[in-house]
Design a protein around this motif. Structure first.
Motif, PDB file in Angstrom:
ATOM      1  N   LEU A 171      -9.847 -12.972  -3.383  1.00  0.00           N
ATOM      2  CA  LEU A 171      -8.976 -11.954  -3.973  1.00  0.00           C
ATOM      3  C   LEU A 171      -9.780 -10.759  -4.484  1.00  0.00           C
ATOM      4  O   LEU A 171      -9.359  -9.602  -4.331  1.00  0.00           O
ATOM      5  CB  LEU A 171      -8.168 -12.569  -5.112  1.00  0.00           C
ATOM      6  CG  LEU A 171      -7.095 -13.592  -4.698  1.00  0.00           C
ATOM      7  CD1 LEU A 171      -6.427 -14.186  -5.935  1.00  0.00           C
ATOM      8  CD2 LEU A 171      -6.051 -12.934  -3.795  1.00  0.00           C
ATOM      9  N   SER A 172     -10.918 -11.031  -5.095  1.00  0.00           N
ATOM     10  CA  SER A 172     -11.743  -9.927  -5.600  1.00  0.00           C
ATOM     11  C   SER A 172     -12.250  -9.055  -4.457  1.00  0.00           C
ATOM     12  O   SER A 172     -12.282  -7.825  -4.564  1.00  0.00           O
ATOM     13  CB  SER A 172     -12.926 -10.485  -6.402  1.00  0.00           C
ATOM     14  OG  SER A 172     -12.479 -11.237  -7.501  1.00  0.00           O
ATOM     15  N   GLY A 177     -13.107  -4.630  -2.485  1.00  0.00           N
ATOM     16  CA  GLY A 177     -13.874  -4.245  -1.311  1.00  0.00           C
ATOM     17  C   GLY A 177     -15.371  -4.302  -1.519  1.00  0.00           C
ATOM     18  O   GLY A 177     -16.132  -3.776  -0.710  1.00  0.00           O
ATOM     19  N   ASP A 178     -15.811  -4.954  -2.599  1.00  0.00           N
ATOM     20  CA  ASP A 178     -17.235  -5.022  -2.928  1.00  0.00           C
ATOM     21  C   ASP A 178     -17.657  -6.489  -2.960  1.00  0.00           C
ATOM     22  O   ASP A 178     -17.126  -7.283  -3.735  1.00  0.00           O
ATOM     23  CB  ASP A 178     -17.497  -4.361  -4.284  1.00  0.00           C
ATOM     24  CG  ASP A 178     -18.981  -4.176  -4.564  1.00  0.00           C
ATOM     25  OD1 ASP A 178     -19.713  -5.184  -4.547  1.00  0.00           O
ATOM     26  OD2 ASP A 178     -19.406  -3.026  -4.807  1.00  0.00           O
ATOM     27  N   LEU A 183     -18.482 -11.946  -5.464  1.00  0.00           N
ATOM     28  CA  LEU A 183     -19.345 -13.092  -5.744  1.00  0.00           C
ATOM     29  C   LEU A 183     -19.483 -13.340  -7.244  1.00  0.00           C
ATOM     30  O   LEU A 183     -19.470 -14.491  -7.698  1.00  0.00           O
ATOM     31  CB  LEU A 183     -20.722 -12.863  -5.119  1.00  0.00           C
ATOM     32  CG  LEU A 183     -20.782 -12.958  -3.585  1.00  0.00           C
ATOM     33  CD1 LEU A 183     -22.175 -12.584  -3.088  1.00  0.00           C
ATOM     34  CD2 LEU A 183     -20.415 -14.367  -3.124  1.00  0.00           C
ATOM     35  N   MET A 184     -19.600 -12.269  -8.034  1.00  0.00           N
ATOM     36  CA  MET A 184     -19.745 -12.445  -9.472  1.00  0.00           C
ATOM     37  C   MET A 184     -18.472 -13.008 -10.097  1.00  0.00           C
ATOM     38  O   MET A 184     -18.527 -13.843 -11.001  1.00  0.00           O
ATOM     39  CB  MET A 184     -20.114 -11.119 -10.133  1.00  0.00           C
ATOM     40  CG  MET A 184     -21.533 -10.646  -9.844  1.00  0.00           C
ATOM     41  SD  MET A 184     -22.803 -11.893 -10.195  1.00  0.00           S
ATOM     42  CE  MET A 184     -22.496 -12.245 -11.908  1.00  0.00           C
ATOM     43  N   VAL A 185     -17.312 -12.563  -9.626  1.00  0.00           N
ATOM     44  CA  VAL A 185     -16.052 -13.116 -10.132  1.00  0.00           C
ATOM     45  C   VAL A 185     -15.953 -14.597  -9.777  1.00  0.00           C
ATOM     46  O   VAL A 185     -15.527 -15.429 -10.591  1.00  0.00           O
ATOM     47  CB  VAL A 185     -14.852 -12.329  -9.574  1.00  0.00           C
ATOM     48  CG1 VAL A 185     -13.542 -13.049  -9.888  1.00  0.00           C
ATOM     49  CG2 VAL A 185     -14.824 -10.927 -10.162  1.00  0.00           C
ATOM     50  N   PHE A 429     -17.786  -8.264 -14.956  1.00  0.00           N
ATOM     51  CA  PHE A 429     -17.963  -8.856 -13.631  1.00  0.00           C
ATOM     52  C   PHE A 429     -17.219  -8.083 -12.548  1.00  0.00           C
ATOM     53  O   PHE A 429     -17.315  -8.424 -11.376  1.00  0.00           O
ATOM     54  CB  PHE A 429     -17.472 -10.307 -13.645  1.00  0.00           C
ATOM     55  CG  PHE A 429     -18.329 -11.217 -14.465  1.00  0.00           C
ATOM     56  CD1 PHE A 429     -19.319 -11.980 -13.878  1.00  0.00           C
ATOM     57  CD2 PHE A 429     -18.163 -11.301 -15.838  1.00  0.00           C
ATOM     58  CE1 PHE A 429     -20.119 -12.814 -14.630  1.00  0.00           C
ATOM     59  CE2 PHE A 429     -18.954 -12.138 -16.606  1.00  0.00           C
ATOM     60  CZ  PHE A 429     -19.932 -12.886 -16.000  1.00  0.00           C
ATOM     61  N   THR A 430     -16.464  -7.070 -12.940  1.00  0.00           N
ATOM     62  CA  THR A 430     -15.706  -6.291 -11.961  1.00  0.00           C
ATOM     63  C   THR A 430     -16.309  -4.917 -11.745  1.00  0.00           C
ATOM     64  O   THR A 430     -15.648  -4.018 -11.240  1.00  0.00           O
ATOM     65  CB  THR A 430     -14.245  -6.139 -12.430  1.00  0.00           C
ATOM     66  OG1 THR A 430     -14.223  -5.541 -13.731  1.00  0.00           O
ATOM     67  CG2 THR A 430     -13.566  -7.493 -12.497  1.00  0.00           C
ATOM     68  N   ARG A 431     -17.558  -4.752 -12.160  1.00  0.00           N
ATOM     69  CA  ARG A 431     -18.297  -3.518 -11.904  1.00  0.00           C
ATOM     70  C   ARG A 431     -19.450  -3.818 -10.957  1.00  0.00           C
ATOM     71  O   ARG A 431     -20.037  -4.896 -11.028  1.00  0.00           O
ATOM     72  CB  ARG A 431     -18.859  -2.941 -13.205  1.00  0.00           C
ATOM     73  CG  ARG A 431     -17.807  -2.661 -14.269  1.00  0.00           C
ATOM     74  CD  ARG A 431     -16.982  -1.438 -13.935  1.00  0.00           C
ATOM     75  NE  ARG A 431     -16.028  -1.147 -14.994  1.00  0.00           N
ATOM     76  CZ  ARG A 431     -16.300  -0.376 -16.045  1.00  0.00           C
ATOM     77  NH1 ARG A 431     -17.502   0.156 -16.178  1.00  0.00           N
ATOM     78  NH2 ARG A 431     -15.386  -0.140 -16.955  1.00  0.00           N
ATOM     79  N   PRO A 432     -19.812  -2.895 -10.095  1.00  0.00           N
ATOM     80  CA  PRO A 432     -20.955  -3.127  -9.202  1.00  0.00           C
ATOM     81  C   PRO A 432     -22.225  -3.387  -9.994  1.00  0.00           C
ATOM     82  O   PRO A 432     -22.422  -2.844 -11.088  1.00  0.00           O
ATOM     83  CB  PRO A 432     -21.058  -1.817  -8.403  1.00  0.00           C
ATOM     84  CG  PRO A 432     -19.701  -1.195  -8.509  1.00  0.00           C
ATOM     85  CD  PRO A 432     -19.161  -1.602  -9.843  1.00  0.00           C
ATOM     86  N   THR A 433     -23.090  -4.215  -9.435  1.00  0.00           N
ATOM     87  CA  THR A 433     -24.333  -4.572 -10.117  1.00  0.00           C
ATOM     88  C   THR A 433     -25.191  -3.358 -10.415  1.00  0.00           C
ATOM     89  O   THR A 433     -25.822  -3.266 -11.455  1.00  0.00           O
ATOM     90  CB  THR A 433     -25.133  -5.560  -9.247  1.00  0.00           C
ATOM     91  OG1 THR A 433     -24.289  -6.665  -8.931  1.00  0.00           O
ATOM     92  CG2 THR A 433     -26.360  -6.059  -9.984  1.00  0.00           C
ATOM     93  N   ARG A 434     -25.184  -2.388  -9.500  1.00  0.00           N
ATOM     94  CA  ARG A 434     -26.034  -1.218  -9.714  1.00  0.00           C
ATOM     95  C   ARG A 434     -25.556  -0.370 -10.881  1.00  0.00           C
ATOM     96  O   ARG A 434     -26.255   0.527 -11.331  1.00  0.00           O
ATOM     97  CB  ARG A 434     -26.070  -0.367  -8.447  1.00  0.00           C
ATOM     98  CG  ARG A 434     -24.686   0.126  -8.002  1.00  0.00           C
ATOM     99  CD  ARG A 434     -24.774   0.926  -6.718  1.00  0.00           C
ATOM    100  NE  ARG A 434     -23.471   1.350  -6.239  1.00  0.00           N
ATOM    101  CZ  ARG A 434     -22.684   0.628  -5.477  1.00  0.00           C
ATOM    102  NH1 ARG A 434     -23.076  -0.586  -5.101  1.00  0.00           N
ATOM    103  NH2 ARG A 434     -21.506   1.074  -5.077  1.00  0.00           N
TER     104      ARG A 434
END
Length: 458
Positions: A171-172, A177-178, A183-185, A429-434
């Motif tokens: 679902l995430s 689309g990332d 994966l983090m979710v 967890f819903t923000r890009p790692t960068r």
């Protein structure tokens, strides 16, 4: 000008409406905690072999002692009512009250256990609200703790655990689309699912449940009474750190004295107070060292009195000690639950190299990697670390002892905080790692603005 004024008035109206709605939700949440705990009190109000089972031998021994001539004040200067080498005058007084109220009706003694458990759940909410300035976090902490001590939360089935994590990933990925977000979710959902079963699945010498030890087992009141005083101590200290009124320092010392007079596990409270002070200082409050220093002096006097007065080399004490080679593994399990299993798999690999081909080997490493990834993502959330390390510290005094479920009671309060803080960190967890640096900066700005908000009425 008029548009700006109207916008400001509208914004304040929305804020007032939101506070009113959330206030009602908070009240409903507290009522739910009361109802759930009340239902558990009624459920455990049943005879579990009070006059026949080995589990209740201590209760029958205490009753026999209370039926003999005795002086309750002597419990404050020596051994407690059970006479097996412990300083617990306040639980002894509770037994005295029960005896005077109910006599030999042991089943009615359980009412007091239920009231203590309910009080701990409510006071946990009050303490976390004062510590974090977040009612939502406090409410979730109280609900998780309530789920454990009522027996409603027993963990998640393994198939549902992994299935839910995969669904979360799918679902995430679909909505964001990332891949990194997905994966983090998934990692977060897996850790949350595992942690829901952490406390209920801890070992007990007689395989009793956490809920039974808390509410249905009369001797468990030693731990619940101590936890009640401990939470009161932490709440009063947090009030001092936020408000600066030294009356709260006095109350924190009174609570600490009550905890020491209830159960030996309370010796860890000065460390927990210091940890709370560090978190509050990071959030804009003030760290007060004087109450901690005074509590250490009180602890020193307590230990001196204990060693000089209470017999410690008893057969009962020797029977309770576990083998010390298991101590490190036990503490590691509290900090990083998958790590002991990874060590077991590595030991197995030495004797049986083919074990590297087994699914259990790779599953252990996978779960360890998931935990490390989640902890790395929330590394700046001090409440997460307070809950995690606080649970280990709370259990530390009893780690050398053969386990019973009520030994985990205070630790479970901190474990509930860790789990609730983790669950409410979903935004991280819903923000890009960068973008971690940007997220941290925005979180700092939000935290700084939150310092100006009205304090919760606790």
């Amino acid at each position: 000008m008029h548009g700006w004024l109207a916008k400001g008035l509208l914004s304040r109206s929305v804020q007032r409406a939101w506070r009113a709605i959330w206030g009602k939700q908070f009240g409903i949440g507290l009522a739910l905690i009361v109802v759930l705990n009340g239902g558990a009190v009624l459920y455990w109000h049943r005879d579990d072999g009070l006059w026949s089972s080995f589990e209740n031998l201590d209760v029958r021994t205490i009753l026999a002692r209370l039926e003999q001539p005795h002086q309750p004040l002597t419990w404050f200067t020596g051994d407690w009512v059970l006479g097996n080498g412990f300083y617990r005058p306040l639980p002894s007084l509770l037994y005295e009250i029960d005896y005077r109220l109910w006599g030999r009706e042991l089943l009615h003694y359980k009412w007091l256990n239920g009231l203590l458990s309910l009080g701990c759940a409510l006071l946990l909410v009050v303490w976390v609200a004062e510590l974090s300035r977040s009612r939502s976090l406090a409410l979730w902490t109280g609900l998780i703790f309530t789920g454990w001590q009522t027996g409603l939360l027993q963990g998640v089935p393994e198939w549902l655990l992994w299935g839910g994590a995969l669904v979360g990933v799918g679902l995430s990925w679909r909505f964001s689309g990332d891949r990194s977000i997905a994966l983090m979710v998934g990692c977060l959902m897996l850790v949350l699912g595992l942690e829901l079963g952490f406390i209920p699945n801890l070992p007990d010498l007689h395989q009793a449940s956490f809920a039974y030890r808390a509410m249905g087992w009369i001797p468990g009141r030693t731990a619940t009474l101590m936890t009640l005083f401990a939470l009161f101590t932490l709440w009063a200290y947090c009030r001092l750190c936020w408000r600066g009124d030294w009356g709260w320092a006095v109350l924190s010392l009174v609570g600490f004295a009550g905890a020491l007079a209830s159960y030996e596990q309370a010796i860890v409270l000065p460390l927990l107070m210091a940890a709370c002070g560090i978190v509050i200082r990071a959030k804009g409050g003030r760290f007060h060292w004087l109450p901690i220093a005074l509590s250490l002096i009180l602890l020193e006097l307590y230990l001196w009195f204990y060693l000089a007065t209470i017999p410690s080399e008893t057969e009962y004490h020797q029977q309770r000690l576990r083998r010390f080679y298991a101590l490190n593994t036990s503490l590691l399990y509290w900090l990083l639950p998958p790590l002991p299993e990874v060590l077991v798999q590595l030991d197995l690999l030495v004797d049986a190299p083919a074990a590297i081909l087994m699914p259990a080997f790779w599953q252990a490493w996978l779960v360890l990697g998931v935990y490390v990834a989640v902890l790395a993502r929330v590394r700046r959330n001090l409440l997460v670390w307070l809950g995690l390390f606080g649970s280990m510290l709370a259990y530390l005094p009893l780690a050398p002892v053969i386990p019973l479920m009520h030994y985990y009671y205070l630790a479970a309060a901190f474990r509930a905080l860790w789990l609730a803080a983790l669950a409410t960190s979903l935004e991280m967890f819903t923000r890009p790692t960068r973008g971690v640096g940007v997220v941290a900066k925005s979180a700092f700005i939000r935290d700084s603005s939150a310092r100006q908000e009205p304090r919760p009425p606790f």
